[in-house]
Design an enzyme around this catalytic site. Structure first.
Site, mmCIF file in Angstrom:
data_model
loop_
_atom_site.group_PDB
_atom_site.id
_atom_site.type_symbol
_atom_site.label_atom_id
_atom_site.label_comp_id
_atom_site.label_asym_id
_atom_site.label_seq_id
_atom_site.Cartn_x
_atom_site.Cartn_y
_atom_site.Cartn_z
ATOM 1 N N CYS A 62 47.679 44.865 50.677
ATOM 2 C CA CYS A 62 48.177 43.949 51.706
ATOM 3 C C CYS A 62 49.404 44.628 52.301
ATOM 4 C CB CYS A 62 48.571 42.606 51.089
ATOM 5 S SG CYS A 62 49.408 41.504 52.259
ATOM 6 N N HIS A 107 51.935 43.572 53.651
ATOM 7 C CA HIS A 107 53.227 42.946 53.380
ATOM 8 C C HIS A 107 53.853 43.467 52.078
ATOM 9 C CE1 HIS A 107 51.923 40.002 56.352
ATOM 10 N NE2 HIS A 107 53.073 39.359 56.257
ATOM 11 N N ASP A 162 48.734 42.747 63.070
ATOM 12 C CA ASP A 162 48.789 42.098 61.753
ATOM 13 C C ASP A 162 48.986 40.602 61.965
ATOM 14 O OD1 ASP A 162 48.900 41.911 58.888
ATOM 15 O OD2 ASP A 162 51.063 41.664 59.030
ATOM 16 N N GLU A 203 57.246 36.785 54.349
ATOM 17 C CA GLU A 203 57.445 36.193 55.683
ATOM 18 C C GLU A 203 58.761 35.407 55.737
ATOM 19 O OE1 GLU A 203 55.318 36.135 58.668
ATOM 20 O OE2 GLU A 203 54.484 37.899 57.683
#
Ligand code: DGL
Length: 282
Positions: A200, A202, A16, A166
């Site tokens: 996604c 995330h 990723d 993140e």
């Protein structure tokens, strides 16, 4: 948990742009605890979602080659942006030349097949990075692989969500603001949708916030469990590949950024201590 540098192992590679693929790795390890794994996060170059087609393709190809260099018979692109922009070209144009005996799989097709099983009214929403959304991969693949079950697909690009994850901003007023804004916009495009794909890897980390703003009646496709299930099935159907994956139950964590930062953040996402190694992809 990290081991394997002395022993010659041939793990499943999970790739990723950053931490999001850990949501997929976690589920794969749950289903295939004996298989060795190596996780690669390209944290130095994340996010991919706002980058051009060509750049995502080049970065992804470099990562795949790197993981092949680590002896992986099989690499999973646990990243929708990379799956949308690079997977097909890698499978069709690159692998036949430099690694005809290895495989690279992505996250989009398993997610699409899962939607086809779940939707009742065929109205689907996709939340993704700007790159995944503009590639139109989901509308195209839903039309192709949903067996006529999907009649309408609306998409919403969420450029702020990956940076929020993140930076570990999972529960904050700023996160609420952006998640609510994008979900309202998606629902305005189709108030009747009954299934939403978290397009996604995330986004599962934001599930509590997402659920705050998405009506309970709407089913949410979380790719980790879906992909792990399809991978286990794939390995059963491809004993030639499965037989080449070593089994010591190990996972190595590699990052293109600081190993220390990766280790502490990955531990948060995986709920266990993670010791990572910094590598250079090129
Ligand atoms: N986890 C990646 C995906 O599924 C994030 C993309 C990014 O780096 O923007 O698309």
């Amino acid at each position: 948990m990290s081991q394997g540098s002395e022993k010659k192992i041939s793990p499943i590679g999970v790739f990723d742009s950053g931490y999001g693929g850990l949501t997929v790795l976690k589920e794969i390890r749950r289903l295939l605890p004996g298989h060795d794994m190596v996780y690669l996060g390209d944290n130095a170059r994340t996010p991919y979602g706002t980058r051009s087609f060509q750049v995502v393709f080049e970065y992804t190809l470099e990562a795949v080659k790197f993981l092949f260099g680590r002896n992986c018979p099989l690499v999973i692109l646990a990243c929708n942006t990379a799956s949308a922009k690079a997977l097909r070209t890698i499978q069709q144009k690159e692998l036949p030349h430099f690694a005809p005996d290895r495989r690279v799989l992505g996250v989009i097709r398993p997610s699409v097949e899962s939607v086809a099983r779940i939707t009742r009214n065929g109205r689907v929403g996709v939340l993704g990075t700007p790159g995944t959304v503009s590639s139109l991969s989901y509308p195209i693949e839903l039309e192709k692989w949903s067996d006529g079950k999907v009649v309408s697909t609306v998409q919403e690009a969420c450029p702020m969500w990956v940076p929020l994850v993140e930076n570990n901003e999972l529960h904050s007023p700023g996160t609420d603001y952006f998640v609510e804004k994008n979900i309202r916009s998606l629902l305005a495009k189709d108030p009747l949708l009954d299934t939403v794909i978290l397009g996604c890897t995330h986004y599962p980390l934001l599930i509590d916030t997402i659920r705050k703003f998405l009506p309970e009646s709407i089913a949410v496709i979380n790719q980790g469990p879906v992909l792990a299930d399809r991978l286990a099935d794939y390995l059963l159907r491809h004993p030639d590949i499965d037989g080449r994956i070593s089994r010591n139950g190990s996972t190595d964590f590699l990052t293109t950024e600081s190993a220390e930062i990766f280790g502490s953040k990955a531990s948060l996402f995986l709920g266990e201590t993670v010791s990572a190694t910094t590598i250079s992809i090129k």
